[in-house]
Design an enzyme around this catalytic site. Structure first.
Site, short mmCIF file in Angstrom:
data_model
loop_
_atom_site.label_atom_id
_atom_site.label_comp_id
_atom_site.label_asym_id
_atom_site.label_seq_id
_atom_site.Cartn_x
_atom_site.Cartn_y
_atom_site.Cartn_z
N ASP A 141 0.81 -1.23 0.00
CA ASP A 141 0.00 0.00 0.00
C ASP A 141 0.84 1.28 0.00
O ASP A 141 0.32 2.35 -0.29
CB ASP A 141 -0.94 0.01 1.20
CG ASP A 141 -2.01 -1.06 1.10
OD1 ASP A 141 -2.37 -1.41 -0.04
OD2 ASP A 141 -2.46 -1.57 2.15
N GLU A 243 -9.87 0.35 -5.06
CA GLU A 243 -10.96 -0.37 -4.40
C GLU A 243 -11.60 0.48 -3.30
O GLU A 243 -12.76 0.31 -2.98
CB GLU A 243 -10.47 -1.71 -3.83
CG GLU A 243 -9.35 -1.57 -2.82
CD GLU A 243 -8.88 -2.90 -2.21
OE1 GLU A 243 -9.57 -3.92 -2.34
OE2 GLU A 243 -7.81 -2.90 -1.59
N GLN A 298 -2.04 -9.15 -8.18
CA GLN A 298 -1.21 -7.96 -8.34
C GLN A 298 -0.10 -7.84 -7.32
O GLN A 298 0.97 -7.33 -7.62
CB GLN A 298 -2.06 -6.69 -8.36
CG GLN A 298 -2.59 -6.19 -7.03
CD GLN A 298 -3.74 -5.20 -7.19
OE1 GLN A 298 -3.54 -4.01 -7.34
NE2 GLN A 298 -4.97 -5.69 -7.14
N ARG A 299 -0.34 -8.32 -6.11
CA ARG A 299 0.69 -8.15 -5.09
C ARG A 299 1.65 -9.35 -5.02
O ARG A 299 2.59 -9.34 -4.23
CB ARG A 299 0.06 -7.89 -3.71
CG ARG A 299 -0.67 -9.05 -3.08
CD ARG A 299 -1.29 -8.60 -1.75
NE ARG A 299 -1.99 -9.69 -1.09
CZ ARG A 299 -2.89 -9.53 -0.12
NH1 ARG A 299 -3.21 -8.31 0.26
NH2 ARG A 299 -3.47 -10.55 0.45
#
Lengths: 404, 404
Positions: A141, A243, A298-299
């Site tokens: 993040d 999101e 994605q991560r």
């Protein structure tokens, strides 16, 4: 001054996994082996839960081939957790540390883990048990305070930049049918990942055309107007939405209940932000819209890993052990960006407490005035973190035909 | 026999884009340049729509650097379409062909494009206009008849295999919180892509644990039982479901209306298959479930491209021109797998009409008896298509600690 503290080490991983969290783990193990005062190198299975249940493993016995492989394996090799430690459990943790003669504790995680680590360090100090606690930053993040950026972010940024180039090429080709593409990027409160979707854009024609981040709640009418404008100009639209994107009332778009929302039964929109935005667009503009939601892929993507990120994750793991061996405690390792034309980061330290109680959002100067895209300042900040050039995609020159 | 037919060539791209459809296009252009009887090499913008609107470009003038770049650019460089040609439009197409002296027509697409191509070829023949029509296979869905497989499939298969390894590693680490992961793969009627998620699995512990394809509608009770069983054994579950997965009544799971479905308002489940399955699992088993839906990213990923796929896509483009130059028409190029221990494909031909009117689904022998996984026969079929080994991910050996 002799800062030597003899004893064992425990390392754990916490929170959402990343592609490079294991690189930090291997950094800790390899550096720890260089310090004769560190005896046992233990791993806590599923983070602090493993400490509480004494589910610990001997990392010194892992062979080099395994460690090399683990460094290029995404996700937490020790297992992760999202456990909020209760007051009673803190005592239990200290008891376990004493039982195993743990003198070094490294927790690879984000701000929740920083809070846990800080409280453990404080408790140890109060009870006169010498323990060195160092947090190792980890989060896709990129919302940790003080550090220039967080290990894990560069790789997810690279993934989302490439995914946007890819999905955008799809829409460019078939946009006469599927006119609008919405890509949903991770990030509940911070738009760092979403913003990174712009890193592959070279011209106005390239995707993404619009970016919506939670830092800048935006009216649904404005969003629809933006989409219409791009559509009228290009004939198709690629939008990247976080999101956690919010409407002008500060509500998550994914749970919007405005009258404008299209729901045959008049009920609240539920589900993801991208799904909600697609319904708004098709319902209000009559444009067919579909969404991609790469989610946890994605991560975790090792084919899109940022080599810079991988290296820095290793570096903060190594540095944590060096700082602890040097006498530091109750700190988190941070990345400090050097000034100068070439990108370069070194490590530094911040108080765990300061990291625990802060959340770094996209600053205003990284978001454009309209609130629907990023600025060049953001590009300049993020580009070095993705570890090298992105793929180069081309277009035909499309020469007209001269009939004889 | 002199089969030489002098005139111009048109090539178009149709249907959903793939990562390698441009490789076929470049194969056509480069091969066409070798044939002195072929003069103009034209591209139709957005497929047959470009023919109808005379939106044509001169591909002979594209330079080699652009063509090299286009070959590694995903998606249809000429633009694609999903246009169903009306009877009146067929006449218009033939008029355009006559106006531009088009004698060679190549359409890169799936079964709908084969139907369009076949009808154009038939009309030309009936009206005494000599035209050679060859279809070039393209689809991520791998549902074209006769050909061993379709260009585009190997690359999406590689993507989904890696994405499942990646997202599975995420769940393995944080499965104590997010217990169930559902990945939604593309494919409305055929489960070829979904099935390919198994290609990275080496042990029972590895993802995916369950695979659901539309070829084998399955009871929701059985699905829930499967999930519970895996969860009880591993503590987490990774499921790959096809967007077109069906329940035992043959209804799409994404629109299920069974009483067992969890919807606070008693309405039909709407939305994607993965979303629907997550709601079923969390509602009925009380296990937190989340989904990843890579969507169009899966069919566009150039970082996950299969080099075999890229090469074969080029090969069918080249072959199409050679076949047409040799006098063939009303055919589609197919890939023929040679027998022998080493994987090798050559090209062949099938009637366009046969391709147009068929849909190749996963054969029974590729799905296990329980209908919740693929068989070794499928793995043997698909593995060579993904173009080389998948990443190797490792686990720590997790040696127990011997306290002194």
């Amino acid at each position: 001054m002799d800062d030597t503290l003899k004893g064992n080490l425990i390392v754990g991983q916490s929170g959402g996994p990343t592609a490079v969290i294991n690189s930090s783990l291997v950094g800790v193990i390899r550096e720890a082996k260089k310090h004769p005062e560190i005896d046992g190198i233990y791993g806590a299975i599923h983070g602090i839960e493993g400490v509480l249940s004494e589910n610990l493993v001997d990392l010194r016995r892992e062979d080099e081939i395994t460690l090399e492989g683990i460094m290029r394996t995404p996700s937490a090799a020790l297992g992760s957790c999202r456990h909020k430690v209760t007051p009673g459990e803190y005592d239990k943790i200290l008891d376990v540390f004493k039982k195993y003669n743990i003198r070094y504790f490294f927790y690879i995680g984000g701000n929740d883990s920083a809070d846990t680590s800080h409280k453990i360090g404080k408790l140890a100090k109060e009870s006169g048990y010498e323990l060195r606690v160092i947090g190792i930053p980890k989060t896709i993040d990129n919302d940790l305070a003080i550090t220039d950026h967080s290990p894990g972010y560069g790789s997810v940024a690279r993934f989302i930049a490439i995914a946007t180039m890819d999905a955008g090429k799809d829409t460019e080709a078939i946009g006469i049918v599927d006119k609008v593409k919405v890509i949903e990027a991770m990030g509940r409160n911070a738009g760092w990942i979403t913003a990174a979707s712009a890193l592959g854009k070279k011209s106005a024609e390239d995707p993404p055309h619009l970016i919506y981040v939670p830092e800048r709640p935006i009216g649904i009418d404005k969003m629809l107007k933006d989409v219409k404008e791009v559509y009228d100009s290009l004939g198709h639209v690629v939008i990247v939405i976080c999101e956690g994107a919010k409407d002008e009332s500060g509500n998550f778009l994914s749970a919007s209940s405005r009258a404008i929302d299209v729901d045959a039964f008049g009920h609240k929109q539920l589900g993801g932000a991208a799904d909600a935005l697609c319904k708004l667009i098709s319902g209000n503009l009559g444009l067919k819209a579909r969404f991609d939601k790469p989610g946890t892929i994605q991560r975790m993507s090792m084919v899109c890993v940022s080599e810079v990120d991988l290296k820095e994750a290793y570096m903060v793991g190594e540095a944590a052990v060096r700082y602890a061996a040097g006498g530091e405690t109750d700190k988190m390792v941070i990345l400090v960006r050097e000034t100068g034309p070439e990108y370069r980061c070194t490590t530094g330290l911040a108080d765990l407490e300061e990291i625990a109680n802060a959340e770094k959002k996209l600053p205003d100067e990284f978001i454009n005035a309209e609130g629907n895209f990023v600025t060049q300042k953001f590009i300049d900040y993020a580009m070095p973190l993705i570890g090298g050039p992105l793929p180069v995609y081309m277009r035909l020159r499309k020469y007209p035909i001269a009939l004889a």
